[in-house]
Design a protein around this motif. Structure first.
Motif, PDB file in Angstrom:
ATOM      1  N   ASP A 147       2.418   2.162  -3.290  1.00 31.59           N
ATOM      2  CA  ASP A 147       1.429   2.782  -4.169  1.00 31.59           C
ATOM      3  C   ASP A 147       1.262   4.260  -3.830  1.00 31.59           C
TER       4      ASP A 147
ATOM      5  N   GLY B  88       3.602   5.558  -6.364  1.00 30.07           N
ATOM      6  CA  GLY B  88       2.701   5.336  -7.482  1.00 30.07           C
ATOM      7  C   GLY B  88       2.826   3.970  -8.122  1.00 30.07           C
TER       8      GLY B  88
ATOM      9  N   TYR C 224       2.987  -3.912  -8.800  1.00 23.64           N
ATOM     10  CA  TYR C 224       3.450  -4.612  -7.601  1.00 23.64           C
ATOM     11  C   TYR C 224       3.478  -6.123  -7.838  1.00 23.64           C
TER      12      TYR C 224
ATOM     13  N   HIS D 110       0.830  -1.212   0.000  1.00 22.90           N
ATOM     14  CA  HIS D 110       0.000   0.000   0.000  1.00 22.90           C
ATOM     15  C   HIS D 110       0.860   1.257   0.000  1.00 22.90           C
TER      16      HIS D 110
ATOM     17  N   SER E 122       1.376   0.642  -8.842  1.00 20.06           N
ATOM     18  CA  SER E 122       0.016   0.093  -8.829  1.00 20.06           C
ATOM     19  C   SER E 122       0.003  -1.373  -8.417  1.00 20.06           C
ATOM     20  N   ALA E 123      -1.219  -1.920  -8.221  1.00 25.48           N
ATOM     21  CA  ALA E 123      -1.361  -3.338  -7.860  1.00 25.48           C
ATOM     22  C   ALA E 123      -0.769  -4.241  -8.937  1.00 25.48           C
TER      23      ALA E 123
ATOM     24  N   GLU F 275       8.739   2.426 -10.452  1.00 21.92           N
ATOM     25  CA  GLU F 275       8.547   1.078 -10.983  1.00 21.92           C
ATOM     26  C   GLU F 275       9.837   0.482 -11.535  1.00 21.92           C
TER      27      GLU F 275
ATOM     28  N   MET G 255      -6.854  -6.155 -10.427  1.00 21.49           N
ATOM     29  CA  MET G 255      -7.046  -4.945 -11.235  1.00 21.49           C
ATOM     30  C   MET G 255      -8.329  -5.019 -12.066  1.00 21.49           C
TER      31      MET G 255
END
Length: 442
Positions: free
Chosen positions: A49, A53, A59, A46, A55-56, A110, A396
């Motif tokens: 994110d 930034g 990740y 969490h 995202s799921a 990322e 997602m």
């Protein structure tokens, strides 16, 4: 050189107990640190994110990328360990993974997240199959499932303490301008570097280099293991081509399905639990530890009963079906029964894993055994890439990771059906009478 001296060699039962006491605490501690550093991103999901930034889906991909380089590096790592010895190679593995895990504190987005996860996979590659190989130097087939079960306690302990310890470290948020997740990565990575020195000083390469065994005892252990290996593997067990044996490929498939499920639970359980209601990070960490307590009980209690090929196969199939049932319950139930389902599934996590590795170890020897165990683990661990990646995509697309648990339960049922065909070493296959009175193997 062995410094232990005894008027008469101790019997096998006493020696087995001594080997468990001398070796398993070191190996378990190493695996605890390994899993803390491999999976602590679950608690940071969490925060990565919010702060970066990630995202799921990103990740899930990053969590799984670890296993790609890990898998590619498994066989060469195990072949090197077979050549240079366990003490040096396991210590080297721990130093490099500890430093890279600590470097996760410096992730910026990322790309750096993906790069460090890939590097961590290379650094840590070879620990698990290396230990599986190492256990074949010490324990016969009857004791090896039990030894593997104890070793896998490292995963349980890491997940039991990982949540509370990680949550406590993340409370350092703001100290010296760092986020809490940065402190967690740094302070959980460096202990592996320090423990590498303990492994270097205390772990003997083989029975012949253990100071707590007499020369006669060490020779007896090595001769017993060599005799059993020769009988099980047969004349062809030295060749790496034996890794493509149908039975070993079948074991790989079962292990692949198992690993899809285990790593899905590892990386997504904290997030699933956090949706049960408004809870602090510490509460989530404590609840996350409950299935791993169940897994620890299973790892200690059950593998010791896998003493014959038939019993091992029965336990393997029952374990896979129990895991499927538990995930099915977790997928369709409310918070309380869902957590109970995770606990039921987790009881069999490492019972199944400890038994799977009996199959390649019963068919290979020498360099082929080293490479074969690396090959099995490498192929199986690709499930560690597939599972989190699929779960991230499902979350997602549907908005709820729980939907992926139904897919995992189905995968485990397929694995259980495949496991019915597994046979160890020279174990005779079951026969039946075909039409016309001709006996055929099945």
């Amino acid at each position: 050189m062995n410094s232990a001296t005894h008027a008469t060699p101790r019997d096998e039962r006493v020696l087995n107990k001594l080997m468990f006491v001398k070796l398993m605490p070191l190996l378990i501690a190493a695996y605890v640190l390994s899993f803390l550093d491999r999976t602590n991103i679950a608690l940071a999901k969490h925060h990565l994110d919010v702060d970066l930034g990630i995202s799921a889906a990103a990740y899930g991909l990053g969590a799984g990328l670890f296993f790609l380089t890990y898998a590619l590096s498994e066989i060469p790592s195990n072949l090197i360990m077979h050549k240079v010895g366990a003490r040096f190679w396991i210590a080297r593995i721990m130093v490099t993974w500890g430093l890279i895990s600590a470097a996760m504190a410096f992730v910026q987005g990322e790309t750096s997240f993906y790069v460090l996860r890939l590097l961590l996979g290379i650094a840590e590659a070879g620990l698990f199959p290396g230990v599986m190989l190492y256990l074949t130097y010490w324990f016969n087939r009857e004791q090896r499932a039990r030894a593997t079960g104890y070793f896998l306690l490292g995963v349980c302990f890491a997940n039991i303490i990982g949540g509370p310890v990680g949550a406590a470290l993340m409370r350092m948020d703001g100290l010296l301008g760092w986020h809490g997740w940065q402190w967690m990565f740094l302070l959980e990575g460096l202990p592996a570097v320090a423990f590498a020195w303990v492994v270097w000083c205390k772990l003997p390469d083989r029975p012949s280099s253990a100071t707590w065994l007499s020369a006669e005892e060490a020779l007896g252990i090595e001769q017993r293991i060599a005799r059993e290996t020769e009988e099980g593997a047969g004349a062809g067990g030295h060749s790496l081509k034996q890794c493509l044996n149908k039975q070993i490929l079948l074991a790989i498939f079962v292990y692949f399905c198992h690993q899809i499920t285990v790593y899905t639970v590892i990386f997504f359980l904290p997030g699933i639990i956090s949706r049960y209601g408004e809870m602090s990070t510490m509460s989530v960490g404590l609840l996350t530890s409950l299935p791993w307590i169940a897994a620890a009980l299973g790892a200690v209690w059950l593998p010791r009963y896998a003493t014959t090929p038939r019993r091992a196969r029965q336990m393997l199939v029952a374990g896979l079906l129990t895991m499927a049932l538990g995930l099915g319950i977790a997928a369709v139930s409310g918070p309380v029964f869902s957590l109970m389902g995770f606990c039921l599934s987790a009881v069999m996590f490492f019972v199944v894993q400890s038994i799977i590795f009996l199959y390649p170890a019963s068919r290979l020897k020498g360099v082929a055994l080293a490479g074969g165990l690396g090959f099995v683990n490498a192929c199986g661990l690709l499930g560690g890439f597939v599972g989190p990646s699929v779960m991230g995509a499902i979350e997602m697309s549907t908005g709820d990771a729980v939907n992926g648990l139904k897919v995992m339960a189905l995968v485990l049922v397929v694995a259980a059906l495949a496991a019915l065909r597994l046979r160890q070493g020279q174990e005779p296959v079951r026969s039946q009478i075909a039409p016309g009175g001709v006996e055929r193997a099945v």
